[in-house]
Scaffold this motif. Structure first.
Motif, PDB file in Angstrom:
ATOM      1  N   GLY A  13       0.792  -1.224   0.000  1.00 25.43           N
ATOM      2  CA  GLY A  13       0.000   0.000   0.000  1.00 25.43           C
ATOM      3  C   GLY A  13       0.826   1.277   0.000  1.00 25.43           C
ATOM      4  N   LEU A  14       2.144   1.150   0.080  1.00 31.54           N
ATOM      5  CA  LEU A  14       3.004   2.330   0.148  1.00 31.54           C
ATOM      6  C   LEU A  14       3.428   2.786  -1.237  1.00 31.54           C
ATOM      7  CD1 LEU A  14       5.397   1.289   3.074  1.00 31.54           C
ATOM      8  CD2 LEU A  14       3.323   2.663   3.208  1.00 31.54           C
ATOM      9  N   ASN A  15       3.637   4.095  -1.371  1.00 35.87           N
ATOM     10  CA  ASN A  15       4.146   4.618  -2.640  1.00 35.87           C
ATOM     11  C   ASN A  15       5.673   4.489  -2.650  1.00 35.87           C
ATOM     12  OD1 ASN A  15       5.337   6.951  -1.419  1.00 35.87           O
ATOM     13  ND2 ASN A  15       3.331   7.952  -1.432  1.00 35.87           N
ATOM     14  N   PRO A  16       6.323   4.715  -3.795  1.00 38.76           N
ATOM     15  CA  PRO A  16       7.773   4.511  -3.893  1.00 38.76           C
ATOM     16  C   PRO A  16       8.608   5.313  -2.893  1.00 38.76           C
ATOM     17  CG  PRO A  16       6.838   4.642  -6.076  1.00 38.76           C
ATOM     18  CD  PRO A  16       5.729   4.977  -5.106  1.00 38.76           C
ATOM     19  N   SER A  17       8.230   6.549  -2.620  1.00 35.34           N
ATOM     20  CA  SER A  17       9.021   7.338  -1.661  1.00 35.34           C
ATOM     21  C   SER A  17       8.864   6.782  -0.239  1.00 35.34           C
ATOM     22  CB  SER A  17       8.636   8.807  -1.710  1.00 35.34           C
ATOM     23  OG  SER A  17       7.302   8.986  -1.306  1.00 35.34           O
ATOM     24  N   GLU A  18       7.681   6.314   0.094  1.00 32.36           N
ATOM     25  CA  GLU A  18       7.472   5.704   1.405  1.00 32.36           C
ATOM     26  C   GLU A  18       8.234   4.388   1.523  1.00 32.36           C
ATOM     27  OE1 GLU A  18       3.019   7.317   2.558  1.00 32.36           O
ATOM     28  OE2 GLU A  18       3.198   5.557   1.254  1.00 32.36           O
ATOM     29  N   LEU A  19       8.335   3.648   0.409  1.00 30.33           N
ATOM     30  CA  LEU A  19       9.123   2.415   0.424  1.00 30.33           C
ATOM     31  C   LEU A  19      10.599   2.716   0.666  1.00 30.33           C
ATOM     32  CD1 LEU A  19       7.584   0.275  -2.470  1.00 30.33           C
ATOM     33  CD2 LEU A  19       7.639  -0.290  -0.042  1.00 30.33           C
ATOM     34  N   ARG A  20      11.100   3.787   0.076  1.00 28.48           N
ATOM     35  CA  ARG A  20      12.492   4.185   0.302  1.00 28.48           C
ATOM     36  C   ARG A  20      12.720   4.576   1.763  1.00 28.48           C
ATOM     37  NH1 ARG A  20      16.030   2.162  -3.174  1.00 28.48           N
ATOM     38  NH2 ARG A  20      15.261   2.431  -5.280  1.00 28.48           N
ATOM     39  N   ASN A  21      11.756   5.273   2.352  1.00 23.03           N
ATOM     40  CA  ASN A  21      11.856   5.628   3.770  1.00 23.03           C
ATOM     41  C   ASN A  21      11.861   4.373   4.634  1.00 23.03           C
ATOM     42  OD1 ASN A  21      11.940   8.360   3.238  1.00 23.03           O
ATOM     43  ND2 ASN A  21       9.746   8.643   3.515  1.00 23.03           N
ATOM     44  N   GLU A  22      11.005   3.423   4.290  1.00 20.42           N
ATOM     45  CA  GLU A  22      10.943   2.152   5.017  1.00 20.42           C
ATOM     46  C   GLU A  22      12.270   1.406   4.886  1.00 20.42           C
ATOM     47  OE1 GLU A  22       9.063  -0.696   7.432  1.00 20.42           O
ATOM     48  OE2 GLU A  22       8.314   1.276   6.841  1.00 20.42           O
ATOM     49  N   GLU A  23      12.853   1.439   3.690  1.00 24.23           N
ATOM     50  CA  GLU A  23      14.147   0.797   3.468  1.00 24.23           C
ATOM     51  C   GLU A  23      15.216   1.413   4.372  1.00 24.23           C
ATOM     52  OE1 GLU A  23      17.601   0.438   0.040  1.00 24.23           O
ATOM     53  OE2 GLU A  23      15.632   1.224  -0.521  1.00 24.23           O
ATOM     54  N   ASN A  24      15.259   2.733   4.427  1.00 24.25           N
ATOM     55  CA  ASN A  24      16.239   3.410   5.281  1.00 24.25           C
ATOM     56  C   ASN A  24      16.032   3.078   6.754  1.00 24.25           C
ATOM     57  OD1 ASN A  24      17.502   4.627   3.108  1.00 24.25           O
ATOM     58  ND2 ASN A  24      16.220   6.453   3.212  1.00 24.25           N
ATOM     59  N   ASP A  25      14.776   3.051   7.187  1.00 25.17           N
ATOM     60  CA  ASP A  25      14.474   2.717   8.580  1.00 25.17           C
ATOM     61  C   ASP A  25      14.925   1.295   8.915  1.00 25.17           C
ATOM     62  OD1 ASP A  25      13.354   5.223   8.836  1.00 25.17           O
ATOM     63  OD2 ASP A  25      11.271   4.505   8.690  1.00 25.17           O
ATOM     64  N   LEU A  26      14.668   0.366   8.003  1.00 24.54           N
ATOM     65  CA  LEU A  26      15.057  -1.020   8.245  1.00 24.54           C
ATOM     66  C   LEU A  26      16.575  -1.180   8.260  1.00 24.54           C
ATOM     67  CD1 LEU A  26      12.369  -2.892   6.150  1.00 24.54           C
ATOM     68  CD2 LEU A  26      12.727  -3.085   8.612  1.00 24.54           C
ATOM     69  N   ARG A  27      17.258  -0.468   7.383  1.00 24.86           N
ATOM     70  CA  ARG A  27      18.724  -0.538   7.381  1.00 24.86           C
ATOM     71  C   ARG A  27      19.299  -0.029   8.706  1.00 24.86           C
ATOM     72  NH1 ARG A  27      21.067  -1.919   2.528  1.00 24.86           N
ATOM     73  NH2 ARG A  27      19.715  -1.725   0.714  1.00 24.86           N
ATOM     74  N   GLN A  28      18.718   1.040   9.236  1.00 29.15           N
ATOM     75  CA  GLN A  28      19.172   1.564  10.527  1.00 29.15           C
ATOM     76  C   GLN A  28      18.865   0.576  11.647  1.00 29.15           C
ATOM     77  OE1 GLN A  28      17.371   5.408  11.007  1.00 29.15           O
ATOM     78  NE2 GLN A  28      18.796   6.413   9.614  1.00 29.15           N
ATOM     79  N   ALA A  29      17.688  -0.027  11.603  1.00 34.48           N
ATOM     80  CA  ALA A  29      17.310  -1.000  12.631  1.00 34.48           C
ATOM     81  C   ALA A  29      18.239  -2.214  12.593  1.00 34.48           C
ATOM     82  CB  ALA A  29      15.859  -1.431  12.431  1.00 34.48           C
TER      83      ALA A  29
END
Length: 69
Positions: A13-29
């Motif tokens: 349900g996320l748009n591409p920019s939200e997916l990129r934000n999610e990717e960054n958050d997961l990499r930090q986690a």
């Protein structure tokens, strides 16, 4: 419902920019969990595995969206 199906449903349900934000958050986690594991402070070792799998799911969806465009 399993973790996998919940995560996929939410991510689709996320748009591409939200997916990129999610990717960054997961990499930090993942980085934080790796540091905790290295110092012996991690309480749940399974969290690192789940975070890695979620990152793989995000990257798959990013690539699928790029192929559609």
């Amino acid at each position: 419902m399993s973790h996998k199906s919940k995560t996929l449903k939410r991510l689709r349900g996320l748009n591409p920019s939200e997916l990129r934000n999610e990717e960054n958050d997961l990499r930090q986690a993942i980085w934080k969990l790796q540091v905790q594991r290295a110092t012996g402070q991690i309480a749940e070792a399974g969290k690192l595995t789940l975070a890695r799998r979620d990152l793989a799911r995000v990257l798959t969806l990013v690539r699928q969206n790029a192929a559609k465009a």
